[in-house]
Design an enzyme around this catalytic site. Structure first.
Site, PDB file in Angstrom:
ATOM      1  N   HIS A 174     -15.908  -7.663  -2.164  1.00  0.00           N
ATOM      2  CA  HIS A 174     -15.489  -6.338  -1.708  1.00  0.00           C
ATOM      3  C   HIS A 174     -16.525  -5.273  -2.045  1.00  0.00           C
ATOM      4  O   HIS A 174     -16.710  -4.317  -1.280  1.00  0.00           O
ATOM      5  CB  HIS A 174     -14.144  -5.986  -2.351  1.00  0.00           C
ATOM      6  CG  HIS A 174     -13.593  -4.649  -1.970  1.00  0.00           C
ATOM      7  ND1 HIS A 174     -13.512  -4.203  -0.667  1.00  0.00           N
ATOM      8  CD2 HIS A 174     -13.083  -3.641  -2.736  1.00  0.00           C
ATOM      9  CE1 HIS A 174     -12.979  -2.989  -0.646  1.00  0.00           C
ATOM     10  NE2 HIS A 174     -12.727  -2.622  -1.877  1.00  0.00           N
ATOM     11  N   ASP A 186      -8.544  -7.591  -4.146  1.00  0.00           N
ATOM     12  CA  ASP A 186      -9.976  -7.461  -3.870  1.00  0.00           C
ATOM     13  C   ASP A 186     -10.699  -8.671  -4.445  1.00  0.00           C
ATOM     14  O   ASP A 186     -10.530  -8.994  -5.627  1.00  0.00           O
ATOM     15  CB  ASP A 186     -10.565  -6.228  -4.556  1.00  0.00           C
ATOM     16  CG  ASP A 186      -9.963  -4.927  -4.086  1.00  0.00           C
ATOM     17  OD1 ASP A 186      -9.304  -4.925  -3.028  1.00  0.00           O
ATOM     18  OD2 ASP A 186     -10.158  -3.914  -4.785  1.00  0.00           O
ATOM     19  N   HIS A 201      -2.501  -5.649  -2.064  1.00  0.00           N
ATOM     20  CA  HIS A 201      -3.588  -6.541  -1.681  1.00  0.00           C
ATOM     21  C   HIS A 201      -4.429  -6.905  -2.898  1.00  0.00           C
ATOM     22  O   HIS A 201      -4.297  -6.306  -3.963  1.00  0.00           O
ATOM     23  CB  HIS A 201      -4.485  -5.874  -0.630  1.00  0.00           C
ATOM     24  CG  HIS A 201      -5.231  -4.692  -1.176  1.00  0.00           C
ATOM     25  ND1 HIS A 201      -4.694  -3.429  -1.228  1.00  0.00           N
ATOM     26  CD2 HIS A 201      -6.473  -4.587  -1.726  1.00  0.00           C
ATOM     27  CE1 HIS A 201      -5.561  -2.592  -1.770  1.00  0.00           C
ATOM     28  NE2 HIS A 201      -6.654  -3.279  -2.087  1.00  0.00           N
ATOM     29  N   GLU A 241      -4.025  -4.210  -6.060  1.00  0.00           N
ATOM     30  CA  GLU A 241      -3.700  -2.784  -6.036  1.00  0.00           C
ATOM     31  C   GLU A 241      -2.458  -2.522  -5.188  1.00  0.00           C
ATOM     32  O   GLU A 241      -2.038  -3.366  -4.400  1.00  0.00           O
ATOM     33  CB  GLU A 241      -4.896  -1.992  -5.492  1.00  0.00           C
ATOM     34  CG  GLU A 241      -6.117  -2.097  -6.398  1.00  0.00           C
ATOM     35  CD  GLU A 241      -7.418  -1.662  -5.764  1.00  0.00           C
ATOM     36  OE1 GLU A 241      -8.287  -1.149  -6.499  1.00  0.00           O
ATOM     37  OE2 GLU A 241      -7.586  -1.846  -4.535  1.00  0.00           O
ATOM     38  N   HIS A 294     -14.474  -1.229 -10.466  1.00  0.00           N
ATOM     39  CA  HIS A 294     -14.516  -2.393  -9.582  1.00  0.00           C
ATOM     40  C   HIS A 294     -15.741  -3.252  -9.885  1.00  0.00           C
ATOM     41  O   HIS A 294     -15.650  -4.483  -9.958  1.00  0.00           O
ATOM     42  CB  HIS A 294     -14.577  -1.952  -8.112  1.00  0.00           C
ATOM     43  CG  HIS A 294     -13.260  -1.694  -7.467  1.00  0.00           C
ATOM     44  ND1 HIS A 294     -12.550  -0.538  -7.664  1.00  0.00           N
ATOM     45  CD2 HIS A 294     -12.526  -2.445  -6.606  1.00  0.00           C
ATOM     46  CE1 HIS A 294     -11.439  -0.576  -6.935  1.00  0.00           C
ATOM     47  NE2 HIS A 294     -11.395  -1.727  -6.291  1.00  0.00           N
TER      48      HIS A 294
END
Length: 219
Positions: free
Chosen positions: A57, A53, A51, A179, A167
């Site tokens: 997020h 981000d 997926h 990721e 992040h």
């Protein structure tokens, strides 16, 4: 000759998810013998499997998935080979220097930890992780798309930091993070690879599953 390489993990019932995320369930909803068609029912979170981000997020004030340009999800692959690190090891800036020196705007930085070999095992959360200083070096080099063959760019498991510092550095620069990729080792040494990380179109989302693929060689 063109070669296509699937970099995604299969989406199946009971697959690994980040602790606290929705569990994944895939089951038949309609069956051709009885209903005329086969249709699956899917229950999963936006961060399931392979997926991306979006900045949203980790911060409500930052861009959501549909506010990012499509160009953020594809580009020439630049590989940082950090395989061989011990479990839970930090990835320091000097380990990324060779890759960052060759980085050009619009490329995708691939962090090859080798940790996809542990997918589905208790060792998977014990992956190497980016230090905040390494994340700062990535942003300073112009990187806006980072992909990793591990659960997170931040520590997971017993070492998890709820503030998600890497992040926040990457997403704070308007970047995206992909990721749970696999087969990134196949791209080590490749100088003609292009990566595609296009997510599901989920308006207002924090992220979405992707079918991550790489194309090696020309048409």
């Amino acid at each position: 000759m063109t070669e296509w390489l699937d970099l995604s993990v299969p989406v199946v019932t009971g697959m690994p998810v980040y602790p606290g995320d929705p569990e994944v369930t895939v089951s038949p909803a309609l069956r051709a013998p009885a209903d005329g068609v086969n249709v699956l029912s899917l229950h999963l979170g936006s961060q399931s499997g392979t997926h991306v981000d979006a900045p949203y997020h980790v911060d409500d004030a930052w861009p959501r998935l549909d506010e990012l340009p499509l160009s953020r999800f594809t580009g020439r692959a630049v590989v940082a080979d950090v395989r061989g690190l011990a479990p839970r090891s930090p990835i320091a800036p000097e380990l990324l220097a060779p890759a960052l020196e060759s980085f050009a705007p619009g490329a995708v930085l691939l962090l090859v930890t080798g940790w996809s070999a542990h997918w589905g095992t208790d060792a998977y959360p014990d992956h190497p992780w980016l230090t905040p200083a390494a994340a700062e070096a990535v942003v300073a080099a112009g990187v806006r798309t980072v992909a990793v063959d591990a659960l997170s760019v931040d520590p997971s498991g017993t070492d998890a930091d709820p503030s998600l510092p890497a992040h926040r550095v990457l997403c704070g620069a308007g970047g995206v993070i992909a990721e749970n990729l696999r087969h990134l080792d196949r791209l080590v040494g490749a100088d003609d690879a292009e990566v595609f990380l296009f997510p599901l179109r989920l308006p207002g989302s924090d992220g979405a599953p992707v079918r991550a693929v790489a194309r090696l060689g020309g048409e």
